[in-house]
Design an enzyme around this catalytic site. Sequence first.
Site, short mmCIF file in Angstrom:
data_model
loop_
_atom_site.label_atom_id
_atom_site.label_comp_id
_atom_site.label_asym_id
_atom_site.label_seq_id
_atom_site.Cartn_x
_atom_site.Cartn_y
_atom_site.Cartn_z
N LYS A 40 69.48 -21.41 -82.46
CA LYS A 40 70.84 -21.29 -81.91
C LYS A 40 71.78 -22.33 -82.53
CE LYS A 40 71.75 -19.87 -77.86
NZ LYS A 40 72.07 -18.47 -78.24
N ASN A 184 75.92 -16.24 -70.85
CA ASN A 184 75.92 -14.80 -70.64
C ASN A 184 75.65 -14.53 -69.16
OD1 ASN A 184 73.12 -14.97 -70.24
ND2 ASN A 184 72.64 -14.32 -72.32
N THR A 220 80.14 -14.42 -71.77
CA THR A 220 80.07 -13.36 -72.77
C THR A 220 79.27 -12.21 -72.19
OG1 THR A 220 78.11 -14.39 -73.78
CG2 THR A 220 80.26 -14.97 -74.69
N GLY A 222 78.56 -8.80 -73.78
CA GLY A 222 78.26 -7.68 -74.66
C GLY A 222 79.45 -6.78 -74.90
N ASP A 223 79.26 -5.49 -74.64
CA ASP A 223 80.32 -4.53 -74.93
C ASP A 223 81.47 -4.56 -73.94
OD1 ASP A 223 79.15 -3.36 -72.72
OD2 ASP A 223 78.55 -1.52 -73.74
N LYS A 224 81.42 -5.50 -72.98
CA LYS A 224 82.54 -5.70 -72.07
C LYS A 224 83.44 -6.85 -72.53
CE LYS A 224 81.24 -2.54 -69.06
NZ LYS A 224 79.97 -2.13 -69.70
N THR A 248 71.02 -9.79 -82.40
CA THR A 248 70.53 -11.16 -82.59
C THR A 248 71.62 -12.03 -83.19
OG1 THR A 248 68.29 -10.32 -83.02
CG2 THR A 248 68.75 -12.58 -83.66
N ASP A 252 75.77 -16.48 -80.68
CA ASP A 252 75.92 -17.71 -81.46
C ASP A 252 77.14 -17.63 -82.37
OD1 ASP A 252 73.62 -18.76 -80.31
OD2 ASP A 252 72.32 -17.93 -81.86
N ALA A 282 78.79 -9.98 -86.48
CA ALA A 282 77.37 -10.34 -86.47
C ALA A 282 76.48 -9.19 -86.00
CB ALA A 282 77.15 -11.56 -85.60
#
Length: 305
Positions: A40, A184, A220, A222-224, A248, A252, A282
């Site tokens: 990370k 997250n 964070t 994801g797709d939201k 993956t 980061d 990414a």
Amino acid sequence: MNAVYVVGSANFDRFLYVDNFVVAGETISSSRLEEACGGKGLNQAVAAARAGAQTWMVGNLGGDGAGETIRRAIDQENNLHQDFLATDVHTPTGQAMIQINAEGNNAIVLIAGSNATITREHIDEALANLAKGDVVIFQREIPDEMTKHALKLAKSKGAFTILNLAPGIADTSLLSNVDLLIVNETEAATLLGLDGNSAPNPQDLPARILKETGTDTILTYGDKGAFVATSAETFHEPAMKCEVVDTTGAGDAFVGALAAQLAEGSAISAATRFAIAASTAACGSKGAQSYSERRKDFEKLVKQN
């Protein structure tokens, strides 16, 4: 422009591609094995450098081939410096075993290796020349006591501190000298001591963390996109559409790019949007550092969205 320092882990990653994640008692086959530099800390340092910040990686490598591979990779990165990346000849370089399923999601097992042997003296030397306004990033892949020491030192020098609380922990003691927390959904729930049945809506988690700890927080999701709660404002930045190849390192990339923008003096809203662009890039390639996009590409994504 202020600099970015990353105090954390550097790993050699091994990717196992599978149809489904392995469960207890099960033996499965991987369709292929791939290897890459990761950790990370190093992922975030690479992202900050690719976003345009002069970036210093602070950590330990082992005295082995994996460590040499990582050093050669860093040499190829513009803006990324390894003056404070030491070698522990008695310990192997940290590793990560990463399963990637058919949907592109990942499950990770970490082997700390040389990441666990970083010392106070090493940190003191690396952060000795921190300037006011520099940004220092931390995670939880080196010993917590070293992170606490480095956080305190960074704050004493007027730096802006970012903690990515990953892996998650139900302990707020790490937050004492943190200016911005990035988590997250799972990490946020763990910090607050929530289970799946009692957790509020994800968008409410940053405000709850801010209320309970006094720490500005970005979730964070994801797709939201990302949900942000600071002492000055609360807002949501939506995700950007992309074809997901591998998640993956997306988180980061977000952290590193955000730090680069904050080091330039960008507002948190603009920095968050830019960071979402970096994490989007990414997701479009395999592995945590294999994306080819750089600052100008992130800026283009921001304009397009």
